[in-house]
Design an enzyme around this catalytic site. Structure first.
Site, PDB file in Angstrom:
ATOM      1  N   LYS A  69      -0.409 -26.131  28.799  1.00 28.68           N
ATOM      2  CA  LYS A  69       0.384 -26.736  29.882  1.00 28.68           C
ATOM      3  C   LYS A  69       1.224 -25.670  30.572  1.00 28.68           C
ATOM      4  CE  LYS A  69       3.709 -30.544  30.518  1.00 28.68           C
ATOM      5  NZ  LYS A  69       4.551 -31.534  29.800  1.00 28.68           N
TER       6      LYS A  69
ATOM      7  N   SER B 280       3.948 -36.265  31.317  1.00 25.44           N
ATOM      8  CA  SER B 280       3.788 -35.199  32.279  1.00 25.44           C
ATOM      9  C   SER B 280       2.650 -34.226  31.952  1.00 25.44           C
ATOM     10  CB  SER B 280       5.089 -34.401  32.374  1.00 25.44           C
ATOM     11  OG  SER B 280       5.393 -33.807  31.122  1.00 25.44           O
TER      12      SER B 280
ATOM     13  N   SER C 275       5.459 -37.390  26.880  1.00 27.29           N
ATOM     14  CA  SER C 275       4.502 -36.669  27.726  1.00 27.29           C
ATOM     15  C   SER C 275       3.263 -36.141  27.039  1.00 27.29           C
ATOM     16  CB  SER C 275       5.191 -35.500  28.410  1.00 27.29           C
ATOM     17  OG  SER C 275       5.871 -35.964  29.519  1.00 27.29           O
TER      18      SER C 275
HETATM   19  N1  GLN Z   1       8.047 -39.743  31.232  1.00 24.07           N
HETATM   20  C1  GLN Z   1       9.231 -39.203  30.663  1.00 24.07           C
HETATM   21  C2  GLN Z   1      10.088 -38.591  31.736  1.00 24.07           C
HETATM   22  O1  GLN Z   1       9.738 -38.720  32.858  1.00 24.07           O
HETATM   23  C3  GLN Z   1       8.877 -38.179  29.625  1.00 24.07           C
HETATM   24  C4  GLN Z   1       8.570 -36.841  30.168  1.00 24.07           C
HETATM   25  C5  GLN Z   1       8.269 -35.855  29.083  1.00 24.07           C
HETATM   26  O2  GLN Z   1       8.080 -36.204  27.932  1.00 24.07           O
HETATM   27  N2  GLN Z   1       8.282 -34.587  29.451  1.00 24.07           N
HETATM   28  O3  GLN Z   1      11.082 -38.018  31.475  1.00 24.07           O
END
Ligand code: GLN
Length: 479
Positions: free
Chosen positions: A79, A154, A178
């Site tokens: 990532k 994400s 994420s």
């Molecule tokens: N969807 C969550 C957010 O928008 C988690 C994001 C993540 O785990 N990086 O913060």
């Protein structure tokens, strides 16, 4: 050899038997990933030179008769929030569009030391903020299973890369879901380890008390093998734990009979029936394996979304202060220093990051700190205690990952609250810092994958993999 379905064991076997060399495999993997990428936009850039150099080292080792390492020759995607020396690392942001880090994250060093081949960096929501991969400055990722749908976020690029078969395994980061949510949406395995299990050194900070690095894979054993390589104390990250690292893939073979599994009633009460039915079918399989299923309660679940979005925005507002046009970033000039900061940040950050910086600054400001931030920290403790109490009665928890399968691109972008609310089932485990994972448990009638979430006590990854591995074997959804 079908590159799209390779497992770690198959790669290692193939190399040992000299069916192919690491350089040959890497070339093929790079070509395949580049050819497939227009379909999904999963990769932001490829690291061909670095990959071929690493592969040549693996081949040299084999020629010398050395052990090829637990990830020997395995094509891996990372990532783009995880820094890679000499390989652009954008965090999905315009601000870092040209940023080439001078050092490697510990996770990247460990996977290369184990023989892994970094083939490219994957698309993600900007600074890992989002649940759909639509906040990337470089365009959304499409779900390989259903191209009109999001891959989740994400870490959508890493999940899509593994699902489409362009990488055998991948690294993602998880702050509030994420890894697990995109794994569920794309039909792959995704693991959020215990907080501190894997070094965060070189992971671009979003919300430091919640950020984790973790694996994606097409099967549980590969995820376990990757975590085994990544885990363990790193002197460069003071929050990384000293706890010894079990041999997860080997430990997976113990049975699960008699294991007590909790079903948190708060997670099932508003769950749409199609997702709920698939999870409950997964639970049935666990019962057939001899697990004892118990009803449990995690009473503070309803507060998780509010609690998480206060803590994560507070920490993000502080962490993102460093992108100021002086360090790292693309600069937008201005007449004064303040104008330069304002112009750089105004032009550089996308809407979601700006929203979170504003929210986070607000909850940390004098007068509101006690009312919001401090209160949220107290709620976080209550959520953590819910899990501690539950683990007095059960060995593991089974739950949904997301209320729905992958939604359509653009479906939730106008309503951030709806997007935030859909994180409910993953945020709790993140706030408590316990290990959690998503394991595929079937498909909806439309053919969309759904993941079941498994959680265990802090540093209980070995139990989690054992359970997930037994489930995977027993379930009929795997080839
Ligand atoms: N969807 C969550 C957010 O928008 C988690 C994001 C993540 O785990 N990086 O913060």
């Amino acid at each position: 050899m079908n590159i799209a379905t390779l497992t770690i064991d198959q790669v290692r076997e193939g190399l040992k038997k000299r069916a192919f060399s690491a350089v040959e495999l890497t070339r093929e993997a790079l070509e395949f990933a580049q050819a497939e990428n227009p379909k999904t936009n999963a990769y932001l850039h490829f690291s061909s030179e670095r990959a071929l150099e690493a592969a040549a080292r693996v081949d040299e080792g084999i020629a010398r008769g050395e052990d090829i390492g637990p990830l020997g020759g395995v094509p891996i995607a990372v990532k783009d929030v995880i820094v890679t020396k000499g390989v652009r690392t954008t965090c999905g942001s315009k601000l870092l569009a040209e940023y080439v880090p001078p050092y490697d994250a510990t996770a990247v060093i460990r996977l290369e030391e184990a023989g892994g081949i970094l083939i490219g960096k994957t698309n993600c929501d900007e600074f890992a903020m989002g649940s759909s991969n639509e906040s990337s400055a470089f365009g959304p990722v499409r779900n390989p299973v259903a191209p009109d749908r999001v891959p989740g976020g994400s870490s959508g690029g890493s999940a899509a890369a593994v699902a489409q078969g362009t990488a055998v395994v991948a690294l993602g980061s998880d702050t509030g879901g994420s890894i697990r949510q995109p794994a569920s949406f794309c039909g792959v395995v995704g693991v959020t380890p215990t907080y501190g299990r894997v070094s965060r050194y070189g992971l671009t900070a979003f919300a430091s008390s919640l950020d984790h690095v973790g694996p994606f894979a097409r099967n549980v054993k590969d995820a376990a093998a990757l975590l085994r390589v990544l885990a363990g104390r790193d002197p460069l990250d003071s929050t990384s734990a000293f706890a010894p690292v079990p041999d997860y893939p080997v430990d997976m073979d113990g049975g699960v009979e008699g294991m007590k599994i909790g079903l948190p009633r708060e997670y099932f009460k508003d769950l749409p029936s199609e997702t709920g039915d698939l999870i409950l079918r997964g639970v049935e399989t666990l019962k057939q394996l001899g697990c004892e299923v118990r009803d449990i309660s995690l009473p503070h679940t309803a507060y998780a979304v509010g609690c998480y979005y206060i803590i994560c925005t507070a920490e993000a507002s502080s962490n993102l202060a460093r992108y100021d046009g002086v360090r790292y970033t693309v600069r937008t000039p201005g007449d004064t220093l303040i104008d330069m900061y304002r112009n750089t940040r105004g032009a550089g950050f996308g809407l979601e990051c700006k929203r979170r910086i504003m929210l986070g600054t607000y909850v940390l400001s004098a007068g509101y700190y006690d009312a919001y931030y401090l209160k949220a920290q107290k709620v976080r403790t209550l959520i953590t205690r819910d899990f501690a109490d539950a683990f007095e009665r059960v060995d593991a928890i089974a739950a949904p990952v997301s209320p729905s399968p992958a939604f359509r691109l653009g479906e939730k972008t106008d309503d951030p609250m709806e997007m935030y609310l859909s994180d409910i089932y993953t945020l709790t485990g993140s706030l408590a810092g316990i290990p959690c994972m998503s394991v595929p448990c079937g498909k909806t009638v439309e053919g969309l994958p759904v993941g079941m979430q498994l959680m265990t006590r802090h540093f209980g990854e070995a139990d989690m993999f054992r359970l997930a591995g037994a489930y995977e074997k027993a379930s009929s959804f795997f080839a």
